[in-house]
Scaffold this motif. Structure first.
Motif, PDB file in Angstrom:
ATOM      1  N   TYR A 127       0.851  -1.197   0.000  1.00 33.99           N
ATOM      2  CA  TYR A 127       0.000   0.000   0.000  1.00 33.99           C
ATOM      3  C   TYR A 127       0.882   1.241   0.000  1.00 33.99           C
ATOM      4  N   LEU A 128       0.321   2.312  -0.526  1.00 34.81           N
ATOM      5  CA  LEU A 128       1.064   3.570  -0.563  1.00 34.81           C
ATOM      6  C   LEU A 128       0.522   4.509   0.506  1.00 34.81           C
ATOM      7  N   ILE A 129       1.399   5.033   1.336  1.00 30.71           N
ATOM      8  CA  ILE A 129       1.017   6.000   2.370  1.00 30.71           C
ATOM      9  C   ILE A 129       1.604   7.353   1.972  1.00 30.71           C
ATOM     10  N   ARG A 130       0.804   8.396   2.070  1.00 25.71           N
ATOM     11  CA  ARG A 130       1.377   9.736   1.859  1.00 25.71           C
ATOM     12  C   ARG A 130       1.638  10.324   3.242  1.00 25.71           C
ATOM     13  N   CYS A 270       9.800   4.104  -8.645  1.00 22.95           N
ATOM     14  CA  CYS A 270       9.627   5.515  -8.286  1.00 22.95           C
ATOM     15  C   CYS A 270       8.972   5.660  -6.917  1.00 22.95           C
ATOM     16  N   GLU A 271       8.176   4.662  -6.489  1.00 27.87           N
ATOM     17  CA  GLU A 271       7.514   4.818  -5.181  1.00 27.87           C
ATOM     18  C   GLU A 271       8.468   4.593  -4.019  1.00 27.87           C
ATOM     19  N   LYS A 272       9.689   4.203  -4.314  1.00 30.15           N
ATOM     20  CA  LYS A 272      10.629   3.940  -3.225  1.00 30.15           C
ATOM     21  C   LYS A 272      11.920   4.767  -3.317  1.00 30.15           C
ATOM     22  N   ARG A 292       9.289  19.604   5.599  1.00 32.72           N
ATOM     23  CA  ARG A 292       7.998  20.194   5.220  1.00 32.72           C
ATOM     24  C   ARG A 292       7.240  19.371   4.179  1.00 32.72           C
ATOM     25  N   ALA A 293       7.962  18.484   3.506  1.00 31.08           N
ATOM     26  CA  ALA A 293       7.345  17.776   2.374  1.00 31.08           C
ATOM     27  C   ALA A 293       6.480  16.606   2.831  1.00 31.08           C
ATOM     28  N   THR A 294       5.464  16.305   2.020  1.00 27.14           N
ATOM     29  CA  THR A 294       4.727  15.048   2.170  1.00 27.14           C
ATOM     30  C   THR A 294       5.479  14.020   1.332  1.00 27.14           C
ATOM     31  N   LEU A 295       5.898  12.946   1.974  1.00 24.17           N
ATOM     32  CA  LEU A 295       6.685  11.934   1.264  1.00 24.17           C
ATOM     33  C   LEU A 295       5.871  10.641   1.170  1.00 24.17           C
ATOM     34  N   PRO A 296       5.648  10.155  -0.047  1.00 23.95           N
ATOM     35  CA  PRO A 296       4.943   8.878  -0.157  1.00 23.95           C
ATOM     36  C   PRO A 296       5.886   7.724   0.139  1.00 23.95           C
ATOM     37  N   PHE A 297       5.352   6.650   0.666  1.00 21.91           N
ATOM     38  CA  PHE A 297       6.170   5.439   0.806  1.00 21.91           C
ATOM     39  C   PHE A 297       5.277   4.210   0.779  1.00 21.91           C
ATOM     40  N   VAL A 298       5.919   3.076   0.521  1.00 19.92           N
ATOM     41  CA  VAL A 298       5.184   1.825   0.385  1.00 19.92           C
ATOM     42  C   VAL A 298       5.304   1.028   1.670  1.00 19.92           C
TER      43      VAL A 298
END
Ligand code: M7G
Length: 372
Positions: A127-130, A270-272, A292-298
């Motif tokens: 799953y991808l979490i932002r 790219c998601e990692k 400050r950034a929202t970083l997506p991760f799996v």
């Protein structure tokens, strides 16, 4: 290994006893196995990973040996065993067995393996979490602090206790220095699939989330020194190298992954991955970008972090069944989003969801997404 007492366990790979296959990847030609070494312990679990090596160009050489270039093992030698499957007209199909020198299989053993290792090497739903800065502070960081892989192997490298002879380059400066050495994943034979790690000497940077403008000299040094050394030692054009960080990493001590862009190394999705160049540029523009950034991760099914996020966000559950086209709207919804899987076994179901439902429009705004 969670236990820092464990230094270097000894085992005989041939004595491994299989419990189950964790992952069999036909594309990567690798298989991850869970089992034990019964001669050492009936209970401590071990993971063994076998991966077929990539071809080296010298493996298929047909040039006769000379004084200047002595013979290297090659497929095309008298030792090649050939089993003919069929020859039909101009087409031939064979199974060939090369000389012993060319049959090696890269093997990695993790012993004793923890549940976290088993999870990492198992095939599972992702799953991808932002992750916003607030979510990092409230959810990810406490989880990392309480539950993460031991960094013993990293400190062993930095303190020259292990893998010393494998070090390719070292800059000892405590602020801007790092060690460059082959990643565990590299077979070390073939520059085509070169895979190096740049591990920083500084101990207080867990991941890119901790990076700020004050770390630019460190990052610029890694980029330049690693490129120079790789070009000198392996003859690779520095403009053909992929240098990147993982987010989330498995090991929370900052390290850069380096491999040639023409090789699709594991974990480059790219998601990692976050390119070193991009990270440098972001920090040059905004010193506190990564705070400050929202970083997506799996995150993987079975990881406790997923459960922690599930308590705050909608991650696993989705609101509506799949509606593939407008013309089909009159068809009854055969399956609810949660029940829309044929497996009866809930555990199997967790790991085998293959259909994604269209999220509720409100949920589309939510900070978590389900990914395939
Ligand atoms: P990561 O981004 O923290 O995790 O990278 P990942 O495994 O999800 O990519 C850690 C990197 O360290 C991986 O590429 C591993 O293959 C590598 N690695 C792990 N261990 C335990 C060792 C080790 O003992 N020695 C070396 N040289 N590399 C390792």
């Amino acid at each position: 290994m969670e236990n820092s007492e464990i230094k270097s366990p000894t085992y005989d790979i041939s004595k491994f006893r299989l419990k189950r296959i964790l992952n069999n990847n036909s594309v990567r030609k690798s298989i991850s196995l869970l089992g034990t070494f019964p001669d050492l312990s009936e209970t401590d679990e071990a993971i063994v990973v076998f991966e077929k090596n990539a071809y080296q160009e010298s493996d298929i050489s047909t040039e006769a040996a000379s004084k200047e270039s002595p013979a290297k093992p090659s497929y095309f030698s008298a030792e090649l065993k050939v089993n003919t499957e069929f020859i039909n007209n101009i087409y031939g199909s064979f199974q060939v067995v090369p000389s012993l020198d060319l049959c090696a299989v890269k093997s990695t053993v993790i012993y004793p393996a923890t549940d976290k290792h088993v999870e990492k090497y198992s095939i599972c739903q992702k799953y991808l979490i932002r992750e916003t800065p607030d979510l990092y502070e409230s959810t990810t960081l406490p989880y990392i602090n309480e539950s993460q892989f031991s960094l013993e192997w990293v400190y062993n490298i930095l303190e020259h206790k292990k893998e010393t002879e494998r070090i390719v380059f070292e800059d000892k400066d405590p602020e801007t220095g790092f060690i460059l050495l082959p990643d565990l994943k590299w077979d070390g034979r073939n520059v085509e699939n070169l895979y190096l790690l740049g591990i920083v000497h500084k101990h207080d940077i867990k991941s890119i989330r901790d990076l700020n403008g004050s770390h630019l000299p460190l990052l610029l040094n890694i980029r330049q020194s690693a490129k120079d050394e790789i070009s000198k030692r392996y003859g690779l054009n520095p403009n053909q190298l992929r240098m990147y960080f993982h987010y989330q990493p498995s090991f929370y001590h900052l390290h850069v992954h380096i491999n040639p862009i023409r090789n699709d190394a594991p974990g480059i999705w790219c998601e990692k991955s976050h390119m070193l160049d991009t990270v440098i540029s972001n920090l040059e523009l905004l010193s506190d970008y990564y705070q400050r950034a929202t970083l997506p991760f799996v995150v993987y099914e079975g990881n406790k972090l997923l459960d922690l996020y599930e308590e705050k966000l909608t991650v696993r559950s989705v609101a509506a069944p799949i509606s593939e086209s407008k013309g089909r709207e009159e068809e009854p919804a055969v399956e609810s989003a949660v029940d829309g899987f044929s497996d009866d076994d809930p555990e199997e179901r967790e790991c085998k969801r293959i259909r994604l439902a269209t999220p509720d429009p409100k949920e589309a705004e939510a900070t978590a997404q389900v990914c395939a």
